[in-house]
Design a protein around this motif. Sequence first.
Motif, short mmCIF file in Angstrom:
data_model
loop_
_atom_site.label_atom_id
_atom_site.label_comp_id
_atom_site.label_asym_id
_atom_site.label_seq_id
_atom_site.Cartn_x
_atom_site.Cartn_y
_atom_site.Cartn_z
N UNK A 2 0.79 -1.22 0.00
CA UNK A 2 0.00 0.00 0.00
C UNK A 2 0.83 1.28 0.00
N UNK A 3 1.85 1.33 0.83
CA UNK A 3 2.72 2.50 0.87
C UNK A 3 3.30 2.76 -0.52
N UNK A 4 3.67 1.70 -1.21
CA UNK A 4 4.22 1.85 -2.57
C UNK A 4 3.19 2.39 -3.55
N UNK A 5 1.94 1.98 -3.41
CA UNK A 5 0.90 2.50 -4.31
C UNK A 5 0.70 4.00 -4.08
N UNK A 6 0.84 4.44 -2.84
CA UNK A 6 0.71 5.87 -2.53
C UNK A 6 1.92 6.64 -3.08
N UNK A 7 3.12 6.08 -2.90
CA UNK A 7 4.32 6.71 -3.47
C UNK A 7 4.18 6.86 -4.99
N UNK A 98 -5.24 4.15 5.98
CA UNK A 98 -6.19 4.46 4.91
C UNK A 98 -6.12 5.93 4.54
N UNK A 99 -6.07 6.17 3.24
CA UNK A 99 -6.04 7.53 2.71
C UNK A 99 -6.71 7.50 1.34
N UNK A 100 -7.01 8.66 0.78
CA UNK A 100 -7.69 8.68 -0.53
C UNK A 100 -6.74 8.59 -1.72
N UNK A 101 -5.46 8.30 -1.46
CA UNK A 101 -4.45 8.26 -2.51
C UNK A 101 -4.01 6.82 -2.78
N UNK A 102 -3.72 6.50 -4.04
CA UNK A 102 -3.17 5.19 -4.37
C UNK A 102 -4.11 4.04 -4.04
N UNK A 103 -5.39 4.25 -4.27
CA UNK A 103 -6.39 3.24 -3.95
C UNK A 103 -6.32 2.04 -4.91
N UNK A 104 -6.74 0.90 -4.42
CA UNK A 104 -6.77 -0.33 -5.22
C UNK A 104 -7.68 -0.14 -6.44
N UNK A 105 -8.81 0.53 -6.23
CA UNK A 105 -9.76 0.85 -7.30
C UNK A 105 -10.36 2.22 -6.98
N UNK A 106 -10.78 2.96 -7.99
CA UNK A 106 -11.34 4.29 -7.73
C UNK A 106 -12.57 4.22 -6.82
N UNK A 107 -12.63 5.14 -5.86
CA UNK A 107 -13.78 5.27 -4.98
C UNK A 107 -14.16 6.74 -4.90
N UNK A 108 -15.45 7.04 -4.67
CA UNK A 108 -15.82 8.44 -4.48
C UNK A 108 -15.19 8.96 -3.18
N UNK A 109 -14.56 10.13 -3.27
CA UNK A 109 -13.92 10.75 -2.11
C UNK A 109 -14.62 12.07 -1.82
N UNK A 110 -14.85 12.30 -0.53
CA UNK A 110 -15.47 13.54 -0.07
C UNK A 110 -14.58 14.13 1.01
N UNK A 111 -14.42 15.44 1.00
CA UNK A 111 -13.65 16.13 2.04
C UNK A 111 -14.61 16.93 2.90
N UNK A 112 -14.55 16.70 4.21
CA UNK A 112 -15.40 17.45 5.12
C UNK A 112 -14.84 18.86 5.31
N UNK A 113 -15.75 19.81 5.46
CA UNK A 113 -15.34 21.22 5.62
C UNK A 113 -14.49 21.44 6.87
N UNK A 114 -14.47 20.49 7.80
CA UNK A 114 -13.63 20.62 9.01
C UNK A 114 -12.15 20.77 8.64
N UNK A 115 -11.76 20.27 7.48
CA UNK A 115 -10.37 20.37 7.04
C UNK A 115 -9.99 21.80 6.66
N UNK A 116 -10.99 22.61 6.28
CA UNK A 116 -10.72 23.96 5.79
C UNK A 116 -10.19 24.90 6.86
N UNK A 117 -10.21 24.46 8.12
CA UNK A 117 -9.68 25.29 9.21
C UNK A 117 -8.15 25.34 9.18
N UNK A 118 -7.53 24.51 8.34
CA UNK A 118 -6.07 24.37 8.35
C UNK A 118 -5.46 24.64 6.98
#
Length: 159
Positions: A2-7, A98-118
């Motif tokens: 998995x780490x390699x797929x993200x790299x 788990x992260x939204x990068x380098x997934x085994x197959x495409x999946x719908x990804x959503x980002x919550x607005x809580x991230x926008x504080x940073x």
Amino acid sequence: MSLESVRAYFAEKAPDISVIESSVSSATVVLAAEAYGVEPARIAKTLSLRISERVILIVTSGTSRMDNKKVKALFGGKPKMLGLEEVAEITGHEVGGVCPFGLKAPLPVYCDVSLKAFDIVVPAAGSTHSAVRIAPGRIAELTGAEWVDVCEAQDRSGD
């Protein structure tokens, strides 16, 4: 691995972002915050959910709690967290990495607005000992994520 797929993902789509590795586990929000020297809210956790027959990923601030009513209203069904084996099988990443990068197959990804504080957040990078430092907007841009408001409102004064 998995780490390699993200790299490989970042090498292709965002070569300016490098995966950082920790000698200690970053499998939970608290451990990740300690490992990467940031407050827990800055850890971008990825929730793997099944809603009816669909599997989606929602990336939120580390201290945010998902609001089931908001998720149900937005996606039209009751959210259920994926089991350990299911997460690895579907995303290609182990729980804690788990992260939204380098997934085994495409999946719908959503980002919550809580991230926008940073300006910068720290999501996992496919393993329990890896992460990236990235702007929330860049996560959404790279993954084609839609911004959603699916977490409970938080008092940020205590952060």
